[in-house]
Write a protein that holds these residues in place. Sequence first.
Motif, mmCIF file in Angstrom:
data_model
loop_
_atom_site.group_PDB
_atom_site.id
_atom_site.type_symbol
_atom_site.label_atom_id
_atom_site.label_comp_id
_atom_site.label_asym_id
_atom_site.label_seq_id
_atom_site.Cartn_x
_atom_site.Cartn_y
_atom_site.Cartn_z
ATOM 1 N N UNK A 25 0.831 -1.211 0.000
ATOM 2 C CA UNK A 25 0.000 0.000 0.000
ATOM 3 C C UNK A 25 0.863 1.257 0.000
ATOM 4 N N UNK A 53 -2.075 7.596 1.523
ATOM 5 C CA UNK A 53 -3.229 8.149 0.803
ATOM 6 C C UNK A 53 -2.962 9.589 0.373
ATOM 7 N N UNK A 54 -2.477 10.393 1.316
ATOM 8 C CA UNK A 54 -2.295 11.822 0.993
ATOM 9 C C UNK A 54 -1.035 12.345 1.686
ATOM 10 N N UNK A 94 -2.696 4.696 5.219
ATOM 11 C CA UNK A 94 -3.245 3.972 4.062
ATOM 12 C C UNK A 94 -4.592 4.511 3.597
ATOM 13 N N UNK A 95 -5.384 5.060 4.514
ATOM 14 C CA UNK A 95 -6.782 5.378 4.152
ATOM 15 C C UNK A 95 -7.187 6.827 4.427
ATOM 16 N N UNK A 96 -6.363 7.567 5.142
ATOM 17 C CA UNK A 96 -6.668 8.953 5.556
ATOM 18 C C UNK A 96 -7.854 9.013 6.527
ATOM 19 N N UNK A 108 -7.764 -2.194 7.625
ATOM 20 C CA UNK A 108 -7.398 -1.293 6.518
ATOM 21 C C UNK A 108 -8.101 -1.753 5.243
ATOM 22 N N UNK A 168 -11.704 -0.718 5.360
ATOM 23 C CA UNK A 168 -11.904 0.715 5.093
ATOM 24 C C UNK A 168 -11.718 1.015 3.607
ATOM 25 N N UNK A 169 -10.730 0.362 3.013
ATOM 26 C CA UNK A 169 -10.455 0.641 1.596
ATOM 27 C C UNK A 169 -11.589 0.167 0.679
ATOM 28 N N UNK A 216 -14.569 7.832 0.648
ATOM 29 C CA UNK A 216 -13.469 8.681 1.154
ATOM 30 C C UNK A 216 -13.129 9.745 0.114
ATOM 31 N N UNK A 259 -13.469 13.744 0.486
ATOM 32 C CA UNK A 259 -12.254 14.551 0.312
ATOM 33 C C UNK A 259 -12.501 15.710 -0.668
#
Lengths: 466, 212
Positions: free
Chosen positions: A48, A51-52, A153-155, B186, B189-190, B196, B200
């Motif tokens: 991974x 994310x940001x 990984x996901x923010x 994780x 969530x993904x 997301x 954003x």
Amino acid sequence: MQTLYEKLWKSHVVQEKADDLALLYIDRHLVHEVTSPQAFEGLRIAGRRPWRLDSVLAVADHNVPTTERAYGINDPISRLQVDTLDRNCEELGITEFKMDDVRQGIVHVIGPEQGATLPGMTVVCGDSHTSTHGAFACLAFGIGTSEVEHVLATQCLSIKKAKEMQILVDGTLGRGVTAKDVALAIIGEIGTAGGTGYAVEFSGSTVRALSMEGRMTLCNMAIEAGARAGMIAVDDITIEYISERPFAPKGDLWEKATAYWRTLRSDDGVIFDKVINLDAAQIKPQVTWGTSPEMVITVDGRVPDPAQTIDSVKRKDMERALEYMGLTPNTSICEIYLDKIFIGSCTNSRIEDLRAAAQVVEGKYIATNIKLAMVVPGSGLVKLQAEQEGLDKIFRDAGFEWREPGCSMCLAMNDDYLLPKERCASTSNRNFEGRQGPAGRTHLVSPAMAAAAAIAGHFVDVREVL
Amino acid sequence: MEKFSNLKGLVAPLDRANVDTDAIIPKQFLKSINRSGFGKNLFDEWRYLDNGEPEMDITKRKPNPDFVLNQARYQGAEILLTRTNFGCGSSREHAVWALQDYGFRVIIAPSFADIFFNNSFKVGLLSIVLSVSIVDRMFQEVYESEGYSLEVNLDCQTVTTSGGESYAFDIDPFRKSNLLNGLDEIGLTLQHMDLIKAFEEKHRINQPWLFK
């Protein structure tokens, strides 16, 4: 009507789940060397990517030496951990202030100092004192390494909504009484688990009158009362502090941002789950006597006697704490002699803290029984400013060592630590067994109280020497 | 994360309130960049008479005979019984890793500190809250009977004594499902990546100063 916490919560919900659980968006992720290596490794293993990247700011603070930086880190294990952070940040393109950067410092000092902490943000870090950033009306809380990886990984984070507590402090603090004393007085009142399950908002005229440095000290210690997050509404003092900081918005964006930030306060008349009231005028300088921040008493008090405590679990804890601390019940706090003095940590290492301590020691010299008195500024920029104001000279002339920035003897991961049974007046946040070194004895106090103790060699009421 | 399966395990009592994560795993061991190997330094300052440092040969250290985990009758314990506010202080997940690496799979206390409690579920250590009076009774029983064990059933959310008394405990359904199925949070969530991204975009329009 909404509380500040509800406003911050609602503006970050990505997905509502059952039972007050939500997926929250994270705006700022602060990273340090101790709690991140396993998270980066986890990302790598799973293939991974962050994310940001622009949400992440990294700095090494726990392991760094406070002596001459050019010599690097002696301990190979510490060095590997700091090198690992450097390598991870380089590989992934994360902004990091390295050890030789003047902007390096304690993560909770540099975030606000850089304007990387802004009102309305969700801020996380693999460090419990992330509550500090709540002083800027942020929802800021500490997380573990699995969550560090999750945010990278996901923010986002799956978070359960907390209950809400308001701590109202009203009135004027006496001379020599500081935000640290307010924080310790609160913990003394509600205990180290008093805030468990709550997000705490500090308010009232006393809090409004505090500088941002003082507010950060207060929110920093929220976790010592068990509250993962502490926060304070935005006002002119907040906005004034942020203005012109490197990461802060400029021009039109600044106007737009400040207009929004000014809405970040609890609406009048809103109801909290719990309210605690404190009268500032009644708060005296505080000194901890035991091995938990709730084991605290006023400077004019005496070490308590466990025999007076009915609860048997509590009595045993007190007895164990007194034995560890080498103290006898009923000893006057001002008769406690010290070996070392530590002024620093994410609680009390900002410019205002150093000014307060310098004011007490100016023109005096540390007592002969003090083996070491050290000042560890919170960041390279705090250090620079203090030097421009001549504070380093005041401290050096008074017998203090003037060090490089970092966490230092707050948790003693570097070469700064107490030897067994050494007793320290410390401006840090935890007096746990072994925190400042195996069998070391920590008394938590404000910077002014630590400074006064350095000069006298034992605790004194700073109000009498100011 | 590994699946949490039901267990019947030996109980070790740690009769202290406010056990902080500095005590669970002292800072010198946090210098490791690995996730494993913390068990030998669990409760290091209480467990050994000498000062522990990373990479020390454990066979050459002096155990503290008074510390509960060094007593013969508690060897192999998988359940730690303790007092209020367990895991307070530092957010170090290393505390959870150390307890797990030592062999604990369940911690029972009247209350836990928030961050520790949360961390424990992320890696499959089950933190169970039972009332002060039940915990008091369990302390009494564990001292009185050697080999005292408890049966923990996550599915039914019960802790059962060998005498057959059963106590129910609460657990958040999301956490329970993750533990029972050993889910990668994780990854979960993904699965909501679109949500997301949509959030954003909206967030960027509302508060553009938060983005570079």
